[in-house]
Design a protein around this motif. Structure first.
Motif, mmCIF file in Angstrom:
data_model
loop_
_atom_site.group_PDB
_atom_site.id
_atom_site.type_symbol
_atom_site.label_atom_id
_atom_site.label_comp_id
_atom_site.label_asym_id
_atom_site.label_seq_id
_atom_site.Cartn_x
_atom_site.Cartn_y
_atom_site.Cartn_z
ATOM 1 N N ASP A 104 -31.630 -32.460 -44.162
ATOM 2 C CA ASP A 104 -33.015 -32.597 -43.740
ATOM 3 C C ASP A 104 -33.966 -31.694 -44.534
ATOM 4 O O ASP A 104 -35.175 -31.752 -44.346
ATOM 5 N N ALA A 105 -33.401 -30.847 -45.399
ATOM 6 C CA ALA A 105 -34.235 -29.901 -46.144
ATOM 7 C C ALA A 105 -35.158 -30.651 -47.092
ATOM 8 O O ALA A 105 -34.765 -31.615 -47.742
ATOM 9 N N LYS A 106 -36.396 -30.191 -47.142
ATOM 10 C CA LYS A 106 -37.393 -30.828 -47.989
ATOM 11 C C LYS A 106 -37.810 -29.860 -49.081
ATOM 12 O O LYS A 106 -38.135 -28.716 -48.827
ATOM 13 N N LYS A 107 -37.802 -30.363 -50.313
ATOM 14 C CA LYS A 107 -38.135 -29.493 -51.446
ATOM 15 C C LYS A 107 -38.901 -30.302 -52.481
ATOM 16 O O LYS A 107 -38.390 -31.279 -53.026
ATOM 17 N N SER A 108 -40.133 -29.903 -52.737
ATOM 18 C CA SER A 108 -40.920 -30.567 -53.768
ATOM 19 C C SER A 108 -40.477 -30.056 -55.129
ATOM 20 O O SER A 108 -40.137 -28.884 -55.293
ATOM 21 N N ARG A 109 -40.492 -30.923 -56.127
ATOM 22 C CA ARG A 109 -40.019 -30.538 -57.459
ATOM 23 C C ARG A 109 -40.807 -29.361 -58.015
ATOM 24 O O ARG A 109 -40.255 -28.470 -58.656
ATOM 25 N N GLN A 110 -42.087 -29.366 -57.779
ATOM 26 C CA GLN A 110 -42.932 -28.285 -58.270
ATOM 27 C C GLN A 110 -43.454 -27.411 -57.134
ATOM 28 O O GLN A 110 -44.333 -26.597 -57.336
ATOM 29 N N GLY A 111 -42.886 -27.572 -55.965
ATOM 30 C CA GLY A 111 -43.316 -26.765 -54.832
ATOM 31 C C GLY A 111 -44.497 -27.385 -54.106
ATOM 32 O O GLY A 111 -45.145 -28.311 -54.594
ATOM 33 N N TYR A 112 -44.752 -26.874 -52.923
ATOM 34 C CA TYR A 112 -45.893 -27.320 -52.125
ATOM 35 C C TYR A 112 -47.062 -26.352 -52.335
ATOM 36 O O TYR A 112 -46.887 -25.150 -52.189
ATOM 37 N N PRO A 113 -48.252 -26.845 -52.661
ATOM 38 C CA PRO A 113 -49.418 -25.962 -52.817
ATOM 39 C C PRO A 113 -49.691 -25.176 -51.538
ATOM 40 O O PRO A 113 -49.367 -25.624 -50.434
ATOM 41 N N TYR A 114 -50.300 -24.011 -51.704
ATOM 42 C CA TYR A 114 -50.608 -23.173 -50.544
ATOM 43 C C TYR A 114 -51.505 -23.906 -49.548
ATOM 44 O O TYR A 114 -51.381 -23.720 -48.339
ATOM 45 N N LEU A 115 -52.416 -24.730 -50.052
ATOM 46 C CA LEU A 115 -53.299 -25.477 -49.159
ATOM 47 C C LEU A 115 -52.510 -26.442 -48.278
ATOM 48 O O LEU A 115 -52.840 -26.643 -47.110
ATOM 49 N N VAL A 116 -51.462 -27.026 -48.841
ATOM 50 C CA VAL A 116 -50.613 -27.947 -48.075
ATOM 51 C C VAL A 116 -49.845 -27.186 -46.996
ATOM 52 O O VAL A 116 -49.758 -27.624 -45.847
ATOM 53 N N ILE A 117 -49.303 -26.027 -47.367
ATOM 54 C CA ILE A 117 -48.574 -25.211 -46.388
ATOM 55 C C ILE A 117 -49.511 -24.770 -45.273
ATOM 56 O O ILE A 117 -49.164 -24.815 -44.088
ATOM 57 N N ARG A 118 -50.729 -24.374 -45.651
ATOM 58 C CA ARG A 118 -51.716 -23.966 -44.641
ATOM 59 C C ARG A 118 -52.033 -25.109 -43.689
ATOM 60 O O ARG A 118 -52.058 -24.932 -42.469
ATOM 61 N N ASP A 119 -52.270 -26.298 -44.242
ATOM 62 C CA ASP A 119 -52.613 -27.454 -43.403
ATOM 63 C C ASP A 119 -51.456 -27.844 -42.493
ATOM 64 O O ASP A 119 -51.676 -28.329 -41.370
ATOM 65 N N ALA A 120 -50.232 -27.637 -42.956
ATOM 66 C CA ALA A 120 -49.068 -27.927 -42.111
ATOM 67 C C ALA A 120 -49.038 -26.988 -40.909
ATOM 68 O O ALA A 120 -48.742 -27.408 -39.784
ATOM 69 N N TYR A 121 -49.353 -25.721 -41.137
ATOM 70 C CA TYR A 121 -49.413 -24.763 -40.020
ATOM 71 C C TYR A 121 -50.546 -25.119 -39.059
ATOM 72 O O TYR A 121 -50.384 -25.025 -37.837
ATOM 73 N N LEU A 122 -51.673 -25.530 -39.610
ATOM 74 C CA LEU A 122 -52.801 -25.910 -38.755
ATOM 75 C C LEU A 122 -52.444 -27.135 -37.914
ATOM 76 O O LEU A 122 -52.835 -27.238 -36.747
ATOM 77 N N GLU A 123 -51.702 -28.064 -38.503
ATOM 78 C CA GLU A 123 -51.312 -29.276 -37.783
ATOM 79 C C GLU A 123 -50.347 -28.967 -36.646
ATOM 80 O O GLU A 123 -50.308 -29.676 -35.640
ATOM 81 N N ARG A 124 -49.579 -27.911 -36.790
ATOM 82 C CA ARG A 124 -48.595 -27.544 -35.774
ATOM 83 C C ARG A 124 -49.051 -26.346 -34.929
ATOM 84 O O ARG A 124 -48.257 -25.770 -34.178
ATOM 85 N N GLU A 125 -50.323 -25.986 -35.027
ATOM 86 C CA GLU A 125 -50.822 -24.784 -34.356
ATOM 87 C C GLU A 125 -50.573 -24.808 -32.848
ATOM 88 O O GLU A 125 -50.062 -23.833 -32.279
ATOM 89 N N ASN A 126 -50.933 -25.885 -32.176
ATOM 90 C CA ASN A 126 -50.764 -25.945 -30.717
ATOM 91 C C ASN A 126 -49.306 -25.814 -30.310
ATOM 92 O O ASN A 126 -48.970 -25.134 -29.321
ATOM 93 N N MET A 127 -48.416 -26.445 -31.066
ATOM 94 C CA MET A 127 -46.997 -26.377 -30.766
ATOM 95 C C MET A 127 -46.461 -24.960 -30.989
ATOM 96 O O MET A 127 -45.627 -24.465 -30.204
ATOM 97 N N ILE A 128 -46.950 -24.305 -32.037
ATOM 98 C CA ILE A 128 -46.513 -22.930 -32.323
ATOM 99 C C ILE A 128 -46.939 -21.994 -31.192
ATOM 100 O O ILE A 128 -46.165 -21.155 -30.731
ATOM 101 N N ARG A 129 -48.174 -22.140 -30.751
ATOM 102 C CA ARG A 129 -48.674 -21.280 -29.677
ATOM 103 C C ARG A 129 -47.913 -21.523 -28.377
ATOM 104 O O ARG A 129 -47.631 -20.587 -27.618
ATOM 105 N N TRP A 130 -47.589 -22.772 -28.120
ATOM 106 C CA TRP A 130 -46.823 -23.091 -26.907
ATOM 107 C C TRP A 130 -45.428 -22.468 -26.980
ATOM 108 O O TRP A 130 -44.950 -21.859 -26.020
#
Length: 201
Positions: A104-130
């Motif tokens: 299930d591991a996901k790995k981009s060939r050139q990596g994920y940009p910081y903006l993408v990682i940030r947006d992923a955290y924002l998308e999961r913010e409510n779940m993280i807080r819960w």
């Protein structure tokens, strides 16, 4: 022939006048076996970049700062451990995969940009807080748990949206450049009236 230097970002060699010089300061992390330096000594390294590459690095640093600030806010902490941010940087560079299960591991060939990682955290913010309200382990383990389960679950979709958005920006820019005419060259010039006898007067 003048010595050429390699751009730290892209690796292409250039004449020094075509590169931006940056002096970086580092601290020795260990003692030299022959006593040439000791742990804690400070030393400088000259690093050179193309101007365009240097601008990209500066933007990446701003994106990393934005990600760091969002993570502190979401996890409600004053500081994110350096070891964990090192993992984030390896994910950015494509040197580390996200996900505990190998299949299930996901790995981009050139990596994920910081903006993408940030947006992923924002998308999961409510779940993280819960989840944080139920977590009784250390902060470090919680950071890893969130990354390898919650973030791994959405980051590829966030990345695809990011790529589509960037593609649309490029297309829009190309269209704009194509249509960027100098209308001054099409300025209407009034045709002289062949019947105008004012010049004869």
């Amino acid at each position: 022939m003048a010595q050429k230097f390699k751009c730290k970002y892209c690796g292409v060699k250039e004449d020094p006048e075509n590169l931006v010089l940056e002096k970086k300061e580092y601290t020795r992390k260990s003692n030299h076996k022959d006593g040439k330096w000791k742990k804690g000594d400070v030393y400088n390294v000259n690093v050179r970049y193309h101007k365009s590459c240097y601008d990209k690095i500066q933007q990446e640093n701003r994106d990393l700062d934005a990600l760091y600030d969002e993570m502190k806010r979401i996890f409600d902490v004053d500081k994110i451990p350096e070891s964990f941010m090192g993992l984030i940087q390896r994910i950015r560079n494509g040197n580390a995969a996200i996900g505990y299960k190998k299949r299930d591991a996901k790995k981009s060939r050139q990596g994920y940009p910081y903006l993408v990682i940030r947006d992923a955290y924002l998308e999961r913010e409510n779940m993280i807080r819960w989840k944080s309200q139920q977590w009784d382990g250390t902060t470090g383990r919680f950071l890893s748990f969130v990354l390898h389960y919650y973030i791994a679950d959405v980051i590829e979709d966030v990345y695809k949206r990011y790529l589509r958005k960037e593609s649309q920006k490029r297309m829009k820019k190309d269209v704009t450049q194509t249509q960027d005419y100098s209308f001054d060259s099409f300025a209407y010039k009034e045709k002289e009236d062949e019947q105008d006898i004012s010049d004869m007067l």
